[in-house]
Design a protein around this motif. Structure first.
Motif, PDB file in Angstrom:
ATOM      1  N   ARG A  79       7.702   2.853  -2.993  1.00  0.00           N
ATOM      2  CA  ARG A  79       7.656   1.383  -2.986  1.00  0.00           C
ATOM      3  C   ARG A  79       8.810   0.798  -3.808  1.00  0.00           C
ATOM      4  O   ARG A  79       9.407  -0.199  -3.440  1.00  0.00           O
ATOM      5  CB  ARG A  79       6.304   0.900  -3.511  1.00  0.00           C
ATOM      6  N   GLU A  80       9.106   1.455  -4.925  1.00  0.00           N
ATOM      7  CA  GLU A  80      10.213   0.999  -5.777  1.00  0.00           C
ATOM      8  C   GLU A  80      11.511   0.894  -4.980  1.00  0.00           C
ATOM      9  O   GLU A  80      12.255  -0.070  -5.108  1.00  0.00           O
ATOM     10  CB  GLU A  80      10.433   2.002  -6.913  1.00  0.00           C
ATOM     11  N   TRP A  81      11.753   1.901  -4.134  1.00  0.00           N
ATOM     12  CA  TRP A  81      13.012   1.941  -3.383  1.00  0.00           C
ATOM     13  C   TRP A  81      12.997   0.978  -2.216  1.00  0.00           C
ATOM     14  O   TRP A  81      14.032   0.410  -1.872  1.00  0.00           O
ATOM     15  CB  TRP A  81      13.321   3.373  -2.940  1.00  0.00           C
ATOM     16  N   ASN A 116       0.798  -1.233   0.000  1.00  0.00           N
ATOM     17  CA  ASN A 116       0.000   0.000   0.000  1.00  0.00           C
ATOM     18  C   ASN A 116       0.827   1.277   0.000  1.00  0.00           C
ATOM     19  O   ASN A 116       0.287   2.361   0.210  1.00  0.00           O
ATOM     20  CB  ASN A 116      -0.942   0.015   1.200  1.00  0.00           C
ATOM     21  N   MET A 117       2.123   1.140  -0.212  1.00  0.00           N
ATOM     22  CA  MET A 117       2.954   2.347  -0.220  1.00  0.00           C
ATOM     23  C   MET A 117       2.743   3.142  -1.505  1.00  0.00           C
ATOM     24  O   MET A 117       2.276   2.603  -2.508  1.00  0.00           O
ATOM     25  CB  MET A 117       4.436   1.960  -0.141  1.00  0.00           C
ATOM     26  N   SER A 118       3.108   4.415  -1.479  1.00  0.00           N
ATOM     27  CA  SER A 118       3.057   5.211  -2.706  1.00  0.00           C
ATOM     28  C   SER A 118       4.094   4.638  -3.676  1.00  0.00           C
ATOM     29  O   SER A 118       5.153   4.170  -3.245  1.00  0.00           O
ATOM     30  CB  SER A 118       3.336   6.684  -2.414  1.00  0.00           C
ATOM     31  N   SER A 119       3.752   4.640  -4.974  1.00  0.00           N
ATOM     32  CA  SER A 119       4.522   3.849  -5.934  1.00  0.00           C
ATOM     33  C   SER A 119       6.006   4.225  -6.017  1.00  0.00           C
ATOM     34  O   SER A 119       6.863   3.344  -6.101  1.00  0.00           O
ATOM     35  CB  SER A 119       3.879   3.909  -7.314  1.00  0.00           C
ATOM     36  N   GLU A 128      -1.310   9.421  -2.823  1.00  0.00           N
ATOM     37  CA  GLU A 128      -1.257   9.360  -4.277  1.00  0.00           C
ATOM     38  C   GLU A 128      -2.675   9.208  -4.823  1.00  0.00           C
ATOM     39  O   GLU A 128      -3.463   8.444  -4.271  1.00  0.00           O
ATOM     40  CB  GLU A 128      -0.437   8.119  -4.663  1.00  0.00           C
ATOM     41  N   LYS A 129      -2.983   9.942  -5.901  1.00  0.00           N
ATOM     42  CA  LYS A 129      -4.331   9.894  -6.472  1.00  0.00           C
ATOM     43  C   LYS A 129      -4.665   8.461  -6.933  1.00  0.00           C
ATOM     44  O   LYS A 129      -3.858   7.808  -7.572  1.00  0.00           O
ATOM     45  CB  LYS A 129      -4.436  10.839  -7.672  1.00  0.00           C
ATOM     46  N   GLY A 130      -5.866   8.026  -6.550  1.00  0.00           N
ATOM     47  CA  GLY A 130      -6.334   6.715  -6.994  1.00  0.00           C
ATOM     48  C   GLY A 130      -5.822   5.556  -6.168  1.00  0.00           C
ATOM     49  O   GLY A 130      -6.178   4.405  -6.430  1.00  0.00           O
ATOM     50  N   ARG A 131      -4.986   5.839  -5.185  1.00  0.00           N
ATOM     51  CA  ARG A 131      -4.439   4.742  -4.361  1.00  0.00           C
ATOM     52  C   ARG A 131      -5.322   4.519  -3.150  1.00  0.00           C
ATOM     53  O   ARG A 131      -5.757   5.466  -2.495  1.00  0.00           O
ATOM     54  CB  ARG A 131      -3.017   5.080  -3.919  1.00  0.00           C
ATOM     55  N   SER A 132      -5.602   3.255  -2.856  1.00  0.00           N
ATOM     56  CA  SER A 132      -6.427   2.928  -1.682  1.00  0.00           C
ATOM     57  C   SER A 132      -5.662   3.243  -0.410  1.00  0.00           C
ATOM     58  O   SER A 132      -4.441   3.079  -0.362  1.00  0.00           O
ATOM     59  CB  SER A 132      -6.764   1.444  -1.681  1.00  0.00           C
ATOM     60  N   PRO A 133      -6.375   3.653   0.630  1.00  0.00           N
ATOM     61  CA  PRO A 133      -5.668   3.930   1.891  1.00  0.00           C
ATOM     62  C   PRO A 133      -5.172   2.622   2.517  1.00  0.00           C
ATOM     63  O   PRO A 133      -5.761   1.568   2.286  1.00  0.00           O
ATOM     64  CB  PRO A 133      -6.748   4.574   2.759  1.00  0.00           C
ATOM     65  N   PRO A 134      -4.099   2.704   3.299  1.00  0.00           N
ATOM     66  CA  PRO A 134      -3.612   1.479   3.959  1.00  0.00           C
ATOM     67  C   PRO A 134      -4.528   1.119   5.132  1.00  0.00           C
ATOM     68  O   PRO A 134      -4.192   1.361   6.290  1.00  0.00           O
ATOM     69  CB  PRO A 134      -2.207   1.873   4.412  1.00  0.00           C
ATOM     70  N   ALA A 135      -5.693   0.561   4.799  1.00  0.00           N
ATOM     71  CA  ALA A 135      -6.764   0.374   5.787  1.00  0.00           C
ATOM     72  C   ALA A 135      -6.346  -0.523   6.956  1.00  0.00           C
ATOM     73  O   ALA A 135      -6.671  -0.242   8.103  1.00  0.00           O
ATOM     74  CB  ALA A 135      -7.997  -0.184   5.102  1.00  0.00           C
TER      75      ALA A 135
END
Lengths: 99, 165
Positions: free
Chosen positions: B24-26, B18-21, B69-76
């Motif tokens: 997340r890469e790093w 659920n991290m921002s993209s 980030e737009k369109g990303r689900s929250p880390p519920a």
């Protein structure tokens, strides 16, 4: 807009190490060993460098089956310029303008 | 390849979903190094770095939902776990210990923070035009339950602090 950020000793060390690599692709662990930076410091710095266009990154092919591909980094032309500016600049922390 | 290193890697990879993209890469790059660490090198110590990046990113998403980030689900699930932990001390205070003035303020702050995080998990806003936003509600039972619990605990705390109490 990318904000200017304050240069720190770890940042300077990492830039110098990357600059010494002469454009060679480097793995994170190798950089950590050479700079003495822990992963929790190294990767956020690399992320910030990448956001500013100072480093280029690519995924290497997995060395063995079942192993995840590793990420390699090297300094970009902009990063080399910034590293040069830092090396020529004062030793104390200062503000560095973004790319 | 060490089995526990693989498990560590899987655990961290699951945490990074659920991290921002960009981040997340790093984090995935740091995780990928775990298997490459030579024998004798502490994979656990290396993993703490990746874990701290994950917790920091998810924490930012939980506390500052507008920066997500737009369109990303929250880390519920992360929000549910963190807000549950936040609610434990106030609940303990209400049920077991006798609340005192300084404690009440801290407990009320913890309950409010828990409620805020869960509001960010269930409410979704999309810009329509200018300052107009469309607000919708996500049906996340666990987050809604925690939101209601935080509200209930906050109400009890306020009644405890009332001069008529």
């Amino acid at each position: 807009m990318t904000r200017a950020f304050r240069t720190t000793r770890p940042m300077r060390t990492l830039l110098e190490t990357l600059a010494a690599g002469n454009g060679e692709w480097r793995y994170g662990y190798d950089l950590s060993r050479e700079t003495g930076l822990k992963s929790g410091t190294l990767y956020p710095l690399l992320m910030r460098f990448s956001e500013r266009g100072w480093v280029e990154a690519r995924w290497a092919e997995a060395a063995a089956q079942g192993r995840p591909p590793r990420r390699m980094v090297r300094l970009s032309a902009e990063g080399r310029r910034s590293a040069g500016e830092l090396a020529a600049g004062p030793a104390r922390p200062r503000e560095l303008k973004p790319a | 390849m060490s089995a526990w290193r693989s498990r560590l890697e899987m655990l961290l990879t699951a945490g990074s979903v659920n991290m921002s993209s960009a981040r997340r890469e790093w984090v995935r790059a740091a995780i990928a190094e775990i298997q490459a660490l030579p024998e004798g090198e502490s994979a656990l110590r290396w993993s703490f770095g990746a874990a701290s990046m994950i917790v920091r990113d998810l924490g930012e998403q939980a506390l500052l939902p507008w920066r997500r980030e737009k369109g990303r689900s929250p880390p519920a699930r992360f929000i549910a776990a963190a807000s549950f932990l936040l609610l434990l001390p106030p609940a303990f205070g209400i049920l077991v210990a006798a609340p005192q003035a300084g404690w009440l303020i801290a407990a009320l702050a913890a309950a409010s923070l828990s409620a805020w995080m869960n509001v960010g998990a269930v409410v979704q806003s999309m810009p329509l035009s200018g300052l107009l936003y469309v607000v919708s509600l996500r049906l996340r039972p666990l987050n809604l339950l925690l939101l209601a619990s935080a509200g209930g605990i906050a109400a009890m705390l306020i009644s405890h602090s009332s001069p008529f109490y």
